[in-house]
Design a protein around this motif. Structure first.
Motif, PDB file in Angstrom:
ATOM      1  N   ASN A  41      33.180  11.334  43.460  1.00 21.63           N
ATOM      2  CA  ASN A  41      32.372  10.176  43.878  1.00 21.63           C
ATOM      3  C   ASN A  41      30.870  10.396  43.756  1.00 21.63           C
ATOM      4  O   ASN A  41      30.130   9.488  43.374  1.00 21.63           O
ATOM      5  CB  ASN A  41      32.743   9.756  45.304  1.00 21.63           C
ATOM      6  CG  ASN A  41      32.482  10.839  46.318  1.00 21.63           C
ATOM      7  OD1 ASN A  41      32.675  12.023  46.062  1.00 21.63           O
ATOM      8  ND2 ASN A  41      32.052  10.440  47.497  1.00 21.63           N
ATOM      9  N   GLN A  99      32.312   4.061  47.771  1.00 23.34           N
ATOM     10  CA  GLN A  99      32.958   5.333  47.451  1.00 23.34           C
ATOM     11  C   GLN A  99      32.129   6.524  47.951  1.00 23.34           C
ATOM     12  O   GLN A  99      31.787   7.426  47.191  1.00 23.34           O
ATOM     13  CB  GLN A  99      33.215   5.424  45.947  1.00 23.34           C
ATOM     14  CG  GLN A  99      34.157   4.333  45.439  1.00 23.34           C
ATOM     15  CD  GLN A  99      34.391   4.380  43.938  1.00 23.34           C
ATOM     16  OE1 GLN A  99      35.497   4.177  43.450  1.00 23.34           O
ATOM     17  NE2 GLN A  99      33.347   4.639  43.170  1.00 23.34           N
ATOM     18  N   GLN A 111      42.571   3.848  42.028  1.00 21.22           N
ATOM     19  CA  GLN A 111      41.714   3.602  43.187  1.00 21.22           C
ATOM     20  C   GLN A 111      41.595   2.102  43.459  1.00 21.22           C
ATOM     21  O   GLN A 111      41.574   1.672  44.616  1.00 21.22           O
ATOM     22  CB  GLN A 111      40.339   4.223  42.961  1.00 21.22           C
ATOM     23  CG  GLN A 111      39.413   4.172  44.174  1.00 21.22           C
ATOM     24  CD  GLN A 111      39.927   4.975  45.347  1.00 21.22           C
ATOM     25  OE1 GLN A 111      40.783   5.841  45.182  1.00 21.22           O
ATOM     26  NE2 GLN A 111      39.436   4.689  46.536  1.00 21.22           N
ATOM     27  N   ARG A 169      44.657   1.008  45.234  1.00 25.31           N
ATOM     28  CA  ARG A 169      44.609   1.446  46.637  1.00 25.31           C
ATOM     29  C   ARG A 169      43.782   0.477  47.476  1.00 25.31           C
ATOM     30  O   ARG A 169      44.198   0.039  48.550  1.00 25.31           O
ATOM     31  CB  ARG A 169      44.022   2.857  46.702  1.00 25.31           C
ATOM     32  CG  ARG A 169      43.702   3.345  48.111  1.00 25.31           C
ATOM     33  CD  ARG A 169      42.981   4.698  48.042  1.00 25.31           C
ATOM     34  NE  ARG A 169      42.424   5.065  49.330  1.00 25.31           N
ATOM     35  CZ  ARG A 169      43.086   5.733  50.278  1.00 25.31           C
ATOM     36  NH1 ARG A 169      44.329   6.094  50.057  1.00 25.31           N
ATOM     37  NH2 ARG A 169      42.495   6.024  51.422  1.00 25.31           N
TER      38      ARG A 169
END
Length: 484
Positions: A157, A286, A335, A338
């Protein structure tokens, strides 16, 4: 487009052939196209890297034995070489993980040289020995020594800044390092290797072996590693802690978070919006310390919801290489899935979504999710309890300051947090009662001079500040006899 491809690994101070032909392909989260590749590190490559680091550390005239000023001269060159590559480092990070370029220029291009110089100065100015008169008649001489070979595992990240949270103090202390970057962000790590080579960092002092979880696990339990430093998920951190506990190996863990922003009833919302964005939705959501729970007084709850809804809906979503973009794509399709799963759960559990919640219609490709605000949720909602790691905020009401603190502290995490008020002194008093490793007042910034890290499920140990340097040192005591 032209891809960025590296044929070799940086081990032992030079570029060498990997042990296998396996490769890591990097895919743009914006275009969904392959933008580069590097060799995938194998266990044999980890062995070679650790052996190189071990030899460099154990060398009787090597890095660990140099005077701090000698190391500082090399690290100053390293900082300068990074600065010369800052634009390309920032661009590569933005291309790989979706970080908006203006933020990458600050975090990824700007922060690593600052950290190298800060920790070098700490070492240069540290006393060589602490002489303590003993209670039993003698004298104790206490010195700090480099801890040894460090295995560092870095997430995707904020890859450069987090790498140098580890590299800068470790190298300044005299340690040698094997670093494993995440598979999603390897192209910037190899540019860092180029900077290290150009700076004349001695052979074996820094080694870079990219790979997945198996590579990281092998590095953590390698018999020639003296210290592990890990940033990543709480689940992975637990496994690493178990391994290091069994091996009696020192470890620093910076893990997940679900921090709270407490907006007191006198907060100036209009003056706070820019800083609130930085504390809640930065880097597309993030970042582990982001305040994804926003606690608002019932007397101003609707006003806060409206203000955050207006903020989120006004943010430009798009290509992270565009300086006007505020929200880029998430790092991967997995991601995005998610985050979308959490949005669906928030709606299913009765949350009122005031903006966002879908993929933007303005883009044809990429793993984008609009910044999303949920109102009418409490602290028991799934989206209020679990780390989402995307641009999703829960706005939770409170009746008074005591309840606000109770809600903020009712979390299995304890990494960041903020308190917002027109009265800075009062906000600081409230902040002191938040059960978290770090708390900001009317903003949130990782200050290099102060320790950063979490409590509870957010980890253990600290980075930054003198404490971050001490994490890469062990104490050595010599007992002198009484005089005469």
């Amino acid at each position: 487009m032209t891809t960025i491809d590296y044929p070799e690994l940086y081990i032992g101070g030079g570029w060498s052939r990997p042990a296998t032909s396996d490769r890591i392909q990097v895919t743009s989260p914006t275009t969904e196209e392959v933008i580069g590749s590097v060799p995938a590190g194998s266990t044999q490559d980890v062995d070679r890297a650790v052996a190189a680091a071990r030899a460099a550390f154990d060398d009787p005239q090597g890095w660990s034995t140099w005077e701090p000023k000698q190391r500082a001269e090399v690290l100053e060159r390293f900082a300068s070489e990074l600065e010369a590559r800052a634009g390309e480092l920032s661009r590569r990070v933005s291309m790989q993980n979706g970080m908006p370029i203006w933020l990458a220029e600050q975090f990824e291009g700007g922060f690593p040289p600052v950290l190298l110089r800060y920790f070098s100065d700490l070492m240069v100015n540290a006393p060589d020995v602490d002489s303590r008169p003993g209670m039993l008649g003698g004298t104790a001489l206490v010195r700090r020594r480099p801890i040894g070979v460090v295995g560092a595992i870095v997430p995707w990240n904020v890859p450069q800044a987090i790498s140098f949270l580890k590299l800068a103090p470790a190298l300044a202390a005299g340690c040698t390092v094997v670093i494993k970057p995440a598979e999603e962000t390897v192209l910037d790590a190899f540019l860092t290797a180029e900077a290290a080579a150009a700076a004349g960092l001695p052979d074996g002092v820094l080694n870079i072996v990219p790979g997945g979880r198996d590579t990281g696990a092998y590095l953590v339990e390698h018999p020639d590693i003296d210290k592990v430093s890990f940033t990543g998920s709480t689940a992975a951190g637990r496994k690493i802690a178990e391994t290091c506990g069994r091996l009696l190996r020192p470890v620093t863990l910076e893990l997940g978070g679900k921090s709270a922003a407490i907006l007191l009833d006198d907060v100036d919302l209009s003056a706070s919006m820019e800083s609130l964005f930085g504390a809640t939705l930065l880097n597309n959501g993030q970042i582990c310390w982001l305040n994804t729970r926003v606690l608002a007084p019932t007397s101003r709850y609707d006003e806060v919801v409206d203000a955050l809804t207006g903020l989120a809906s006004s943010l430009t979503v798009g290509d992270p290489l565009d300086p006007e973009t505020k929200i880029g794509p998430l790092v991967s399709s997995r991601q995005r899935d998610r985050v979308e799963g959490y949005i669906a759960k928030g709606k299913a559990e009765g949350g009122r979504m005031t903006t966002g919640g879908k993929r933007p219609s303005s883009v044809d490709a990429g793993w984008f999710v609009e910044p999303t605000i949920f109102a009418d949720v409490d602290n028991n909602a799934t989206i209020s309890r679990e780390e989402i790691f995307g641009p999703v905020l829960s706005v939770i009401p409170f009746r008074d300051e005591a309840e606000a603190l109770a809600i903020a502290n009712d979390s299995e995490y304890g990494l960041g947090g903020t308190v917002w008020s027109a009265d800075v002194d009062h906000a600081a008093d409230i902040a002191a009662k938040v059960k978290s490793g770090t708390v900001g007042v009317n903003h949130y910034t990782n200050e290099p001079v102060a320790p950063f890290g979490g409590i509870k499920n957010s980890g253990m140990g600290r980075e930054l500040g003198p404490e971050g340097l001490h994490a890469f040192q062990h104490l050595h005591t010599v007992y002198l006899p009484p005089a005469g």
